[in-house]
Design a protein around this motif. Structure first.
Motif, short mmCIF file in Angstrom:
data_model
loop_
_atom_site.label_atom_id
_atom_site.label_comp_id
_atom_site.label_asym_id
_atom_site.label_seq_id
_atom_site.Cartn_x
_atom_site.Cartn_y
_atom_site.Cartn_z
N UNK A 209 71.72 51.95 31.58
CA UNK A 209 70.35 52.31 31.87
C UNK A 209 70.06 53.14 32.95
N UNK A 210 70.75 52.55 34.26
CA UNK A 210 70.75 53.06 35.27
C UNK A 210 72.18 52.75 36.07
N UNK A 211 72.64 53.51 36.95
CA UNK A 211 73.84 53.32 37.77
C UNK A 211 74.23 51.76 38.14
N UNK A 212 75.28 51.41 38.00
CA UNK A 212 75.38 49.99 38.44
C UNK A 212 75.91 50.09 39.87
N UNK A 213 75.97 49.10 40.32
CA UNK A 213 76.55 49.10 41.78
C UNK A 213 77.89 49.51 42.11
N UNK A 214 78.64 49.52 41.10
CA UNK A 214 80.05 50.38 41.09
C UNK A 214 80.32 51.60 40.36
N UNK A 215 79.08 52.30 40.16
CA UNK A 215 79.24 53.49 39.32
C UNK A 215 80.21 54.55 39.76
N UNK A 216 80.12 54.62 40.99
CA UNK A 216 80.96 55.72 41.64
C UNK A 216 82.57 55.45 41.33
N UNK A 217 82.83 54.20 40.96
CA UNK A 217 84.21 53.99 40.61
C UNK A 217 84.77 54.25 39.20
N UNK A 218 83.78 54.72 38.37
CA UNK A 218 83.87 54.96 36.99
C UNK A 218 84.10 56.72 36.92
N UNK A 219 85.27 57.08 36.20
CA UNK A 219 85.75 58.47 36.08
C UNK A 219 84.37 59.13 35.34
N UNK A 220 83.54 58.38 34.37
CA UNK A 220 82.63 58.94 33.78
C UNK A 220 81.39 58.02 33.57
N UNK A 221 80.17 58.50 33.81
CA UNK A 221 79.23 57.58 33.43
C UNK A 221 78.16 58.33 32.65
N UNK A 222 77.41 57.72 31.69
CA UNK A 222 76.68 58.09 30.65
C UNK A 222 75.27 57.29 31.14
N UNK A 223 74.29 57.70 31.12
CA UNK A 223 73.01 56.95 31.38
C UNK A 223 71.81 57.19 30.27
N UNK A 224 71.29 55.73 29.79
CA UNK A 224 70.25 55.76 28.64
C UNK A 224 70.45 54.32 28.05
N UNK A 225 69.63 54.02 27.06
CA UNK A 225 69.67 52.74 26.55
C UNK A 225 70.91 52.60 25.51
N UNK A 226 71.33 51.47 25.60
CA UNK A 226 72.53 51.14 24.89
C UNK A 226 72.46 51.16 23.49
N UNK A 227 71.25 51.10 22.70
CA UNK A 227 71.13 51.30 21.28
C UNK A 227 71.25 52.80 20.73
#
Ligand code: BJW
Length: 240
Positions: A209-227
């Motif tokens: 839903x929101x970037x995690x502490x380690x979000x910058x370590x991921x190649x790709x991030x997608x934000x939104x509700x899991x469902x």
């Protein structure tokens, strides 16, 4: 840069955010569990030694709502079960959650690294067993018959998470690592993305839903509700 794979094994790490839309609270969000109780009181071995009745009451309330409440898997849990069925390689779900929503949705290759709410264990004679009711100081271990030695089968701070060897083997080997609905505050789970990246070959994706502490370590991030995010991501993977 690695991209979404068409084959190979997948490791999915899930946290409290995946169960939020099923009606279960997260820990560190504004309205989360740690805004109501101190984790030192209910999620540490010291807290349990100091006041076992309080810790039992905390887990009894959560066990009751999971066993009797109107809590069901949501489309995110269901999509991961579908991924395991349809993906050509292994799919391992490593959950930090102690609820049983992944298994109810149909995930079979599943590790509960922080334990299970619907299990308890005896501190004297070890192996966990199913328990759906309240647990109290007066309860007797069905195996060794000791009174007061039973505890929730959960992993508290300072305790070793479960099945770590199997988890690290899968992380070493995977083509894709996906982290869903976890804030990245708690280790060793928060370090899994670094373990995967150290090998350099796997793609890493955060769905949150929101970037995690380690979000910058991921190649790709997608934000939104899991469902919403997880079914769309699974569909994209399976249609490639
Ligand atoms: C949505 C959403 C929606 C919301 N859709 N997303 C100093 C430095 C580094 C480490 C340590 C340190 N001091 C101590 C440590 C180690 C310690 C630790 O990490 N402490 C940190 C706090 C610093 N860890 C441990 O002690 C662990 N053991 C250990 O390390 O053993 C040694 C070891 C060494 C080497 C290898 C292996 C082991 C044990 C940790 C036990 C954690 N236990 C708990 C309680 C379990 C039982 C229970 O449920 O009561 O586990 S604490 C709690 O946090 C629970 C969770 O599983 C865990 C993680 O929380 P999670 O899932 O991330 O939830 P939230 O609330 O934080 O985040 C929710 C996310 O969802 C947010 O991002 C939202 O945005 C998102 N979201 N709605 C999608 N609809």
């Amino acid at each position: 840069m690695p991209a979404l794979p068409k084959e190979g094994s997948i490791v999915v790490l899930t946290g409290a955010g995946i169960s939020k839309e099923s009606g279960l609270d997260t820990f560190r969000d504004k309205d989360g569990i740690w805004s109501r109780v101190r984790l030192e009181d209910v999620a540490t071995p010291d807290g349990f030694r100091r006041d076992p009745a309080r810790v039992h009451a905390f887990y009894n309330a959560r066990r009751r709502s999971l066993a009797e409440g109107d809590i069901h898997p949501n489309p995110a849990h269901q999509a991961l079960a579908r991924l395991e069925m349809e993906w050509p390689g292994d799919v391992l779900v490593v959950t930090q959650n102690i609820d049983d929503l992944h298994e109810r949705a149909g995930s079979g290759n599943l590790i509960h690294m922080h334990g299970e709410l619907l299990k308890i264990r005896c501190q004297k004679c070890a192996s966990p067993f199913a328990w759906t009711g309240d647990l109290g100081l007066e309860d007797k271990c069905p195996d060794c018959h000791r009174v007061g030695s039973l505890r929730p089968h959960v992993v508290w701070f300072g305790e070793m998470p479960l099945d770590m060897e199997r988890i690290f083997e899968a992380l070493e080997d995977c083509a894709l690592f996906v982290s869903i609905g976890t804030s990245g505050h708690v280790y060793p789970a928060a370090g899994f993305v670094q373990t995967v990246r150290a090998r350099g070959r796997a793609h890493t994706v955060e769905l949150n839903l929101e970037p995690s502490e380690g979000a910058s370590l991921f190649r790709e991030t997608r934000m939104g509700p899991a469902s919403r995010l997880v079914p769309a991501f699974v569909e994209e993977l399976l249609s490639r």
